[in-house]
Scaffold this active site. Structure first.
Site, PDB file in Angstrom:
ATOM      1  CG  HIS A   1      72.397   0.450  60.097  1.00 30.57           C
ATOM      2  ND1 HIS A   1      71.463   1.111  59.331  1.00 30.57           N
ATOM      3  CD2 HIS A   1      73.586   0.626  59.482  1.00 30.57           C
ATOM      4  CE1 HIS A   1      72.067   1.666  58.285  1.00 30.57           C
ATOM      5  NE2 HIS A   1      73.355   1.393  58.358  1.00 30.57           N
TER       6      HIS A   1
ATOM      7  CG  ASP B   1      75.764  -2.421  56.734  1.00 31.72           C
ATOM      8  OD1 ASP B   1      75.558  -3.584  56.333  1.00 31.72           O
ATOM      9  OD2 ASP B   1      75.954  -1.459  55.972  1.00 31.72           O
TER      10      ASP B   1
END
Length: 301
Positions: free
Chosen positions: A263, A115
């Protein structure tokens, strides 16, 4: 503990946004690029919106013919930390781990997902990945780092949307939610010439009101069942270390299935992601491969 983690991550979000940075899911950061390096604002979008440049953190709402807000259920808006105040019937994932029958939450092969990019740190990850994977990108980062976005595509990875600027969607009005999604889609369209099929809500914050809007865009909600909490490495949280993350990965390897939340918005999380990739190996899948579906709703030449 889940509620506390969400509150903490949103507080860090506020701090980083004030510093001119764009916050990643659950706390990691992705810096916004220089304006002169942006994806050019397309003429078709000017004709449609009467605007000439990409918005800042708060994108304007532009009505769309195919989005009917009267069909969205009237459910209470809520903010981080307010979970006890909302009904379980709202089916909040961030509060109660509630999922809809159409939500994608796992994969039959253990697979990484990322993400909050594209960001400068993403480049190091792209050089090390040994398989196709799925990136959920922020629209504001997409237009500020179009070259990195294109590098993701060139390497054959799948890209989904993660909203425009990483807002906590259940706290927004219906119109604000639409704006977060439509501008992220336009950013991907202008930069990568495609219409995304997969959507991951920032912070995993989604309920049936948000779902109803997301579905009108034709998007499939993608969540996760394995969380690295790698964002805590960015916040110097004593309750999470790299060693603990890698121990979890070794445990998950025994299950041989699941969707891992990671991430790529910060160097530190990317460093750990590379180690995770080395542990799991290349036998991983994209979200589309996990569910046997197409990569995008549409591609444009």
């Amino acid at each position: 503990m889940k509620i506390f983690n969400t509150i903490q991550s949103v507080l860090f979000a506020a701090f980083f946004l004030k510093q001119g940075n764009c916050l990643a899911s659950n706390g990691s950061t992705a810096l916004m690029g220089e304006v002169d390096m942006q994806t050019p604002f397309p003429e078709w979008l000017t004709e449609f919106t009467n605007l000439t440049q990409w918005p800042g953190i708060d994108p304007p709402y532009i009505p769309l013919d195919y989005i009917n807000l009267t069909e969205v259920p009237e459910l209470d808006r809520y903010y981080p930390g307010q979970c006890p105040k909302i009904s379980r019937e709202q089916c909040s994932f961030d509060c109660y781990n509630c999922i809809d029958v159409d939500d994608v939450t796992s994969c039959f092969k253990l697979s990484q997902t990322f993400d909050d990019g594209p960001a400068p740190a993403t480049e190091a990850l792209l050089k090390k990945l040994r398989q196709r994977t799925t990136f959920f990108v922020l629209g504001i980062n997409t237009v500020n780092y179009p070259d990195i976005y294109e590098h993701i595509l060139e390497r054959g990875h799948l890209i989904g949307t993660h909203t425009w600027s990483h807002e906590f969607l259940p706290s927004l009005s219906n119109e604000e939610i639409v704006a977060q999604i439509e501008w992220s889609i336009w950013a991907m369209n202008a930069t990568g010439k495609h219409f995304p099929k997969y959507f991951r809500p920032p912070y995993g914050a989604i309920d049936n009101r948000v779902r109803a809007i997301v579905k009108q865009f034709g998007l499939t909600v993608v969540l996760w069942d394995l969380d690295t909490f790698d964002w805590k490495l960015i916040t110097n949280d004593d309750f999470r270390t790299e060693e603990e993350i890698l121990m979890d990965i070794n445990t998950w390897k025994g299950k041989r299935k699941g969707l891992i939340l990671e991430h790529d918005g910060a160097r530190r999380t990317v460093e750990v992601a590379i180690k995770i990739n080395e542990l799991i190996g290349s036998d991983q899948l994209t979200i589309a491969e996990c569910i046997g579906d197409t990569d995008y709703i549409e591609r444009y030449d």
